[in-house]
Design a protein around this motif. Sequence first.
Motif, PDB file in Angstrom:
ATOM      1  N   LYS A 161       0.928  -1.124  -0.048  1.00  0.00           N
ATOM      2  CA  LYS A 161       0.093  -0.158   0.060  1.00  0.00           C
ATOM      3  C   LYS A 161       1.080   1.308  -0.028  1.00  0.00           C
ATOM      4  O   LYS A 161       0.652   2.410  -0.747  1.00  0.00           O
ATOM      5  N   MET A 162       1.824   1.223   0.952  1.00  0.00           N
ATOM      6  CA  MET A 162       2.856   2.295   0.955  1.00  0.00           C
ATOM      7  C   MET A 162       3.609   2.505  -0.813  1.00  0.00           C
ATOM      8  O   MET A 162       3.710   3.760  -0.869  1.00  0.00           O
ATOM      9  N   GLU A 163       4.010   1.391  -1.003  1.00  0.00           N
ATOM     10  CA  GLU A 163       4.575   1.759  -2.389  1.00  0.00           C
ATOM     11  C   GLU A 163       3.812   2.071  -3.407  1.00  0.00           C
ATOM     12  O   GLU A 163       4.217   3.267  -4.285  1.00  0.00           O
ATOM     13  N   LEU A 164       2.443   1.814  -3.161  1.00  0.00           N
ATOM     14  CA  LEU A 164       1.638   2.414  -4.042  1.00  0.00           C
ATOM     15  C   LEU A 164       1.495   3.988  -3.978  1.00  0.00           C
ATOM     16  O   LEU A 164       1.192   4.845  -4.806  1.00  0.00           O
ATOM     17  N   ILE A 165       1.034   4.385  -2.586  1.00  0.00           N
ATOM     18  CA  ILE A 165       1.075   5.665  -2.332  1.00  0.00           C
ATOM     19  C   ILE A 165       2.457   6.510  -2.817  1.00  0.00           C
ATOM     20  O   ILE A 165       2.338   7.562  -3.532  1.00  0.00           O
ATOM     21  N   ALA A 166       3.566   5.952  -2.687  1.00  0.00           N
ATOM     22  CA  ALA A 166       4.617   6.928  -2.995  1.00  0.00           C
ATOM     23  C   ALA A 166       4.632   6.812  -4.598  1.00  0.00           C
ATOM     24  O   ALA A 166       5.424   7.753  -5.133  1.00  0.00           O
ATOM     25  N   SER A 167       4.077   5.874  -5.332  1.00  0.00           N
ATOM     26  CA  SER A 167       4.152   5.804  -6.806  1.00  0.00           C
ATOM     27  C   SER A 167       2.963   6.852  -7.208  1.00  0.00           C
ATOM     28  O   SER A 167       2.909   7.257  -8.438  1.00  0.00           O
ATOM     29  N   LEU A 168       1.945   7.321  -6.603  1.00  0.00           N
ATOM     30  CA  LEU A 168       0.989   8.076  -6.735  1.00  0.00           C
ATOM     31  C   LEU A 168       1.174   9.465  -6.258  1.00  0.00           C
ATOM     32  O   LEU A 168       0.128  10.192  -6.634  1.00  0.00           O
ATOM     33  N   ILE A 169       2.003   9.834  -5.473  1.00  0.00           N
ATOM     34  CA  ILE A 169       2.153  10.919  -4.673  1.00  0.00           C
ATOM     35  C   ILE A 169       1.942  12.153  -6.112  1.00  0.00           C
ATOM     36  O   ILE A 169       1.873  13.214  -5.876  1.00  0.00           O
ATOM     37  N   HIS A 170       2.606  11.770  -7.244  1.00  0.00           N
ATOM     38  CA  HIS A 170       2.751  13.137  -8.361  1.00  0.00           C
ATOM     39  C   HIS A 170       1.312  12.904  -9.263  1.00  0.00           C
ATOM     40  O   HIS A 170       1.443  13.269 -10.141  1.00  0.00           O
ATOM     41  N   SER A 171       0.353  12.124  -8.667  1.00  0.00           N
ATOM     42  CA  SER A 171      -0.925  12.066  -9.602  1.00  0.00           C
ATOM     43  C   SER A 171      -0.557  11.733 -11.148  1.00  0.00           C
ATOM     44  O   SER A 171      -0.940  12.484 -11.885  1.00  0.00           O
ATOM     45  N   PRO A 172      -0.089  10.456 -11.229  1.00  0.00           N
ATOM     46  CA  PRO A 172       0.251  10.147 -12.694  1.00  0.00           C
ATOM     47  C   PRO A 172      -1.068  10.052 -13.527  1.00  0.00           C
ATOM     48  O   PRO A 172      -1.741   9.404 -12.965  1.00  0.00           O
TER      49      PRO A 172
END
Lengths: 327, 259
Positions: free
Chosen positions: A164-175
């Motif tokens: 879940k945390m990996e996902l958040i880290a990957s989505l912080i920049h709203s890709p």
Amino acid sequence: MAVIEVKNLKKYYKVHQKEPGLSGSIKSLFHRKYYDVKAVDNVSFEIGEGELVGFIGPNGAGKTTTLKVLSGLLYPTSGFVTALGYTPWDRKPAYQKQFSLVMGQKNQLWWDLPAIESFILNKEIYEVPDAQYKKTLDGLVELLDVKDILKVQVRKLSLGQRMKMELIASLIHSPKILFLDEPTIGLDVVMQKKMRDFIKSYNKKYNATIILTSHYMDDVKELCQRVVIIDKGKLIFDGALDEIIKKYADHKLITVVFGDEVKSQQLAKFGQIKEFEYPKAVISVKRSEAPKIAARILEDFTVEDVNIEEPQIEDIIREVFTGKDFA
Amino acid sequence: MRKYFTVFAIDWQNQFIYRLNFILWRFRNVLRVLMTYYLWISIFSSQTSVFGYTKEQMIAYLLLALFISSLVTSSPSNDNVGGEVSNGTLNNFLVKPIGYLRYWFTRDLSSKLINIIFAVGEISLLYIIFRPSLYVSPNLISLLLLVSAVIIYFLLGKLAISIVFWAPENTWGFMFTILVLMEMFTGLIFPLDLLPHWAFSTLQFTPFPYLIYFPLASIIGKPVDLRILLQSFVWMGILYYLLKKVWAKGLKTYSASGI
């Protein structure tokens, strides 16, 4: 308009072949035999904005290689690729700020620090404004229900929590584009479901274009309207999930529960017996003849229950991969 | 630029996690100084001057060498970059708008800062114990030599590590050889001007003495002129150019094979 366009993409690897044992090692110091592996072989497809597409195929089919080319990690051997108007392997920051690659088995979080620190770092790397960062983070934390563990060292999290945390880290920049490589790998059934719900809602909420690869048919069945099947580097199917059934499955399965004793020889004339363990039999019959055969079975035997079904999508795909001929 | 400040800050936090590791690493440094100290004390017991160095000068040299090596050679990138390339962690960086080598240079700087802080403490302690007569006269050249040394060390290390792109299994031995050579010829263990003249002047054509010896010599007031500074900059330029070329080629290979 297509967000991603791939035309005649080819990616060949040169791999050196080592003979077994020590003498093989010594030989390989001086003379190496190389052969080409065709990881991706002449693949073309287009993906529109907001589409959620599933890439399926056995291990080594070329799914991950395709994702790596799309994220700019690999140069193709030949072919044309464009994503949001950029050529991925130019690695332009303007493109990089608009996509994210999430690989289930790789992690980008700082192992010894709470995940929130990695989020802050990504915020800076992607130059996300403070207000937007806060909004995105709050949204994701809520959606994934991780408020309590934001400040826990990553090494102390469970695999599911870490994903879940990996996902958040990957989505912080709203890709705008998401490449998900095996997003549910190693997760338990409950977590898999949560992850799927999340991917689905992310796709809807942000109209994000998502490509995901998975070994779990459930992922694909539940998430993807469109499926691309790759096998041995070649694209063998591209379309809606139910079309796979139409295209490859010209048969249906009749499941019968008998009331009286029946011999398997008596059933062989109707079609191919898939399973027979008295009182239950599963017979594969031609799609067009299914109703007729079912009626005859009902006439000829004492039947307690009968059921006509489409074959399981897993079975169809497995049979496609093992090269079984359906025609 | 701001992203690299954040890298610096997060790395700083990360270092505090490995307190014991760090303390042991510092302990090793002090131990090394003590060993060389007693070696030289025993040499000086039979004579008052060795190659023009008095006992005090020698001790001052070694103490400062400890300090400068904290600044120059503390470089976690040397231990990590090779592994990250060969196991594919590099991918995490290649998809993001951040420079991988800059990222590691920043982390190195963070490590250098913490090492300097400790080194100041250790040196003060050693100073109180041994009371050497420390004569230092740093100038602008010393400062520039130090900056150059930090950069040369980084570039040299990454250049050696670049071999990982072509031989993912062989970096460690290669790295080790380079590090041993560095220790010998940088001036960390003994002042390089103890060497025969021909050896000393030959060494000037390698990047090694610019890492510790020349900055240090300049600080303790030996005649180190602009020519040396220029040579140091030339090395920096050469290594920067080489690393840029080699790294780009390496990335091309990496992206062709895909890990």
